[in-house]
Design an enzyme around this catalytic site. Structure first.
Site, PDB file in Angstrom:
ATOM      1  N   HIS A  43       0.868  -1.196   0.000  1.00  0.00           N
ATOM      2  CA  HIS A  43       0.000   0.000   0.000  1.00  0.00           C
ATOM      3  C   HIS A  43       0.894   1.232   0.000  1.00  0.00           C
ATOM      4  O   HIS A  43       1.445   1.614   1.025  1.00  0.00           O
ATOM      5  CB  HIS A  43      -0.903   0.013   1.238  1.00  0.00           C
ATOM      6  CG  HIS A  43      -1.889   1.140   1.249  1.00  0.00           C
ATOM      7  ND1 HIS A  43      -3.229   0.962   1.515  1.00  0.00           N
ATOM      8  CD2 HIS A  43      -1.752   2.479   1.027  1.00  0.00           C
ATOM      9  CE1 HIS A  43      -3.858   2.125   1.461  1.00  0.00           C
ATOM     10  NE2 HIS A  43      -2.974   3.073   1.171  1.00  0.00           N
ATOM     11  N   HIS A  45       1.541   5.334  -1.696  1.00  0.00           N
ATOM     12  CA  HIS A  45       1.190   6.503  -2.506  1.00  0.00           C
ATOM     13  C   HIS A  45       2.479   7.102  -3.052  1.00  0.00           C
ATOM     14  O   HIS A  45       3.314   7.570  -2.275  1.00  0.00           O
ATOM     15  CB  HIS A  45       0.464   7.556  -1.658  1.00  0.00           C
ATOM     16  CG  HIS A  45      -0.814   7.041  -1.067  1.00  0.00           C
ATOM     17  ND1 HIS A  45      -2.024   7.176  -1.697  1.00  0.00           N
ATOM     18  CD2 HIS A  45      -1.059   6.359   0.085  1.00  0.00           C
ATOM     19  CE1 HIS A  45      -2.975   6.616  -0.949  1.00  0.00           C
ATOM     20  NE2 HIS A  45      -2.407   6.112   0.130  1.00  0.00           N
ATOM     21  N   LYS A 129      -9.077  -0.342  -6.166  1.00  0.00           N
ATOM     22  CA  LYS A 129      -9.177   0.286  -4.854  1.00  0.00           C
ATOM     23  C   LYS A 129     -10.551   0.911  -4.649  1.00  0.00           C
ATOM     24  O   LYS A 129     -11.015   1.701  -5.474  1.00  0.00           O
ATOM     25  CB  LYS A 129      -8.091   1.375  -4.728  1.00  0.00           C
ATOM     26  CG  LYS A 129      -8.086   2.131  -3.402  1.00  0.00           C
ATOM     27  CD  LYS A 129      -7.606   1.280  -2.242  1.00  0.00           C
ATOM     28  CE  LYS A 129      -7.802   1.948  -0.892  1.00  0.00           C
ATOM     29  NZ  LYS A 129      -6.756   2.888  -0.531  1.00  0.00           N
ATOM     30  N   HIS A 167     -10.607   0.921   1.488  1.00  0.00           N
ATOM     31  CA  HIS A 167     -10.461   1.930   2.538  1.00  0.00           C
ATOM     32  C   HIS A 167     -11.703   1.774   3.403  1.00  0.00           C
ATOM     33  O   HIS A 167     -12.792   2.179   3.007  1.00  0.00           O
ATOM     34  CB  HIS A 167     -10.348   3.342   1.953  1.00  0.00           C
ATOM     35  CG  HIS A 167     -10.118   4.375   3.025  1.00  0.00           C
ATOM     36  ND1 HIS A 167      -8.920   5.027   3.181  1.00  0.00           N
ATOM     37  CD2 HIS A 167     -10.913   4.821   4.021  1.00  0.00           C
ATOM     38  CE1 HIS A 167      -8.994   5.847   4.229  1.00  0.00           C
ATOM     39  NE2 HIS A 167     -10.203   5.738   4.750  1.00  0.00           N
ATOM     40  N   HIS A 205      -4.797  -0.725   5.684  1.00  0.00           N
ATOM     41  CA  HIS A 205      -4.396   0.006   6.897  1.00  0.00           C
ATOM     42  C   HIS A 205      -5.365  -0.184   8.058  1.00  0.00           C
ATOM     43  O   HIS A 205      -6.057   0.752   8.454  1.00  0.00           O
ATOM     44  CB  HIS A 205      -4.167   1.495   6.612  1.00  0.00           C
ATOM     45  CG  HIS A 205      -5.139   2.148   5.660  1.00  0.00           C
ATOM     46  ND1 HIS A 205      -6.503   2.035   5.800  1.00  0.00           N
ATOM     47  CD2 HIS A 205      -4.948   2.927   4.584  1.00  0.00           C
ATOM     48  CE1 HIS A 205      -7.089   2.710   4.839  1.00  0.00           C
ATOM     49  NE2 HIS A 205      -6.168   3.269   4.083  1.00  0.00           N
ATOM     50  N   ASP A 279       1.304   2.570   3.572  1.00  0.00           N
ATOM     51  CA  ASP A 279       0.424   3.731   3.370  1.00  0.00           C
ATOM     52  C   ASP A 279       1.247   5.016   3.415  1.00  0.00           C
ATOM     53  O   ASP A 279       0.744   6.073   3.827  1.00  0.00           O
ATOM     54  CB  ASP A 279      -0.709   3.772   4.391  1.00  0.00           C
ATOM     55  CG  ASP A 279      -1.782   4.791   4.016  1.00  0.00           C
ATOM     56  OD1 ASP A 279      -1.844   5.180   2.834  1.00  0.00           O
ATOM     57  OD2 ASP A 279      -2.543   5.209   4.906  1.00  0.00           O
TER      58      ASP A 279
HETATM   59  C1  NCD Z   1      -3.716   8.974   1.966  1.00  0.00           C
HETATM   60  C2  NCD Z   1      -3.232  10.034   0.963  1.00  0.00           C
HETATM   61  O1  NCD Z   1      -2.720  11.071   1.385  1.00  0.00           O
HETATM   62  O2  NCD Z   1      -3.331   9.778  -0.236  1.00  0.00           O
HETATM   63  N1  NCD Z   1      -3.820   9.578   3.266  1.00  0.00           N
HETATM   64  C3  NCD Z   1      -3.822   8.955   4.448  1.00  0.00           C
HETATM   65  O3  NCD Z   1      -4.017   9.617   5.477  1.00  0.00           O
HETATM   66  N2  NCD Z   1      -3.596   7.657   4.547  1.00  0.00           N
HETATM   67  C4  NCD Z   1      -5.011   8.385   1.513  1.00  0.00           C
HETATM   68  C5  NCD Z   1      -5.415   7.151   2.267  1.00  0.00           C
HETATM   69  O4  NCD Z   1      -4.818   6.087   2.118  1.00  0.00           O
HETATM   70  O5  NCD Z   1      -6.388   7.217   3.045  1.00  0.00           O
HETATM   71 ZN    ZN Z   2      -3.347   5.044   1.525  1.00  0.00          ZN
END
Ligand code: NCD
Ligand code: ZN
Length: 378
Positions: A43, A45, A129, A167, A205, A279
């Site tokens: 996971h 970003h 997702k 999520h 998460h 995450d």
């Molecule tokens: C994530 C993001 O910033 O893209 N933020 C977070 O707090 N985890 C999005 C997500 O996974 O919820």
């Molecule tokens: Zn995330």
């Protein structure tokens, strides 16, 4: 030359001579190292543009593969967009990196089942997702009608054996933010798993005891969960320690200590249904430290050190490698990595921030000293 030792190491069950787990190794001048099958991040970003360029090497140094979240602006909603995004990630990688991005699609009420067929055929999309609309960063285009408009897509995902990454929070603003995960499980996730028992689901998460219990009540191989470093190490006090702490703010938000303990217990007792998903969610400092700060913790550079700390503290270093490197690929039906990384028991200081063209990013545990330092072995 690395020598394999079977020395006992304080506080670790592993060193009682168990057959499984990371191998301890010792190198000249370094106290104690672990050799781990290269981990994957299930996971992540990575963003796009400058920010992608600033963060991708941190993941590529430590991880073999990563599931790349599709919540860009605009979101990655088609296989064609995922293919293009993958190209830009590959371009941004350091030279000679063999990091593999595993792409995902952003589910909307309007996605067609054919998109799932295209995704499967592409060979580069590995999951879809589900963001409930409004649940988190860039989720405004997310799902409003999972059991209605999205049902044909979910049914096609069953056919294509394509996992749904969830999520897991309800979005009703009337619901207390600390209860949103539990309510999502009761009103959406459990009914979903009952309706489509052959759908592979990853609850992303996880933050609560309720989520741990739910996942463990499901069949291994069909429902699993990713676990972040922050939900293993921090509870909701960390949001307010000595003042508001925006760099500890993420969604789902940190919970009470009993929930943290339940998650630690699930991963350190070696449940195969839990695996590493950082995450890691970078936001520029100015969008974190402002009147309405973004949710997301940037953990890529520190995540492995932190996971090792959690397992060491629990006396469960023998369970670390399955969590970082086996349970994820086994669930996704992908081969485990064959290369190794080293985790050295050596102190290093986390930078206060990472600067890039448009600003800076503050990592989790900025400025603190950590005990385990990862490096590549070759
Ligand atoms: C994530 C993001 O910033 O893209 N933020 C977070 O707090 N985890 C999005 C997500 O996974 O919820
Ligand atoms: Zn995330």
């Amino acid at each position: 030359m690395i020598k394999t030792l079977n020395l006992p190491c304080k506080g670790s069950k592993f060193f009682l001579g168990k057959a499984e787990g990371p191998r301890p190794i010792k190198t000249k001048g370094v106290k104690m190292d672990l050799s781990l099958t290269r981990p994957d991040d299930w996971h992540l970003h990575l963003r796009d543009g400058d920010l992608l360029g600033a963060v991708v090497s941190h993941s590529a140094h430590h991880f073999g593969r990563a599931i790349i979240m599709p919540n860009l602006k605009p979101p990655v909603m088609t296989t064609a967009a995922a293919v293009a995004y993958r190209e830009s990630i590959l371009k941004a990688l350091p030279e000679n990196s063999d990091f593999t991005p595993l792409m995902t699609l952003y589910l909307t009420d309007h996605m067609s089942p054919n998109e799932i067929k295209l995704a499967r055929r592409s060979g580069v999309v590995f999951a879809v997702k589900l963001y409930p609309a409004g649940a988190t960063t860039n989720s405004q285009d997310g799902v409003t009608d999972l059991f209605g408009k999205c049902l044909p897509v979910l049914e096609e995902m069953v056919e294509q054996n394509m996992p749904l990454l969830v999520h897991g929070e309800v979005t009703d603003p009337e619901v207390d933010i600390f209860d949103r995960e539990k309510l999502f499980i009761d009103t959406i996730l459990r009914p979903l798993v009952q309706k489509l028992p052959r759908l592979k689901v990853v609850m992303e998460h996880v933050t609560t005891l309720d989520a741990v219990r739910f996942v463990e009540s499901c069949i291994e191989g069909s429902v699993a969960a990713t676990v972040t470093p922050q939900h293993l190490l921090l509870n909701r006090n960390s949001l307010f320690q000595g003042g508001l702490q925006p760099h500890n703010y993420c969604l789902p938000v940190l919970k009470r200590e009993i929930h943290r303990q339940a998650i630690v217990s699930a991963v350190t007792r070696g449940s195969k249904q839990f695996f590493l998903g950082t995450d890691s969610a970078p936001h520029e400092r100015r969008w974190k430290e402002c009147p309405c700060g973004c949710a997301g913790i940037y953990s890529s550079p520190v995540a492995l050190s932190l996971y090792a700390m959690v397992f060491e503290q629990a006396g469960a270093l023998d369970k670390l490698e399955a969590f970082t490197s086996f349970n994820g690929p086994d669930f996704y039906g992908l081969p485990r990595n064959t290369s190794k990384i080293r985790l050295s028991k050596a102190q290093w200081r986390v930078p206060e921030s990472y600067a890039f063209e448009s600003g800076e990013i503050v990592p989790m545990f900025a400025g603190q000293t950590l005990e385990w330092r990862p490096s590549t072995m070759d």
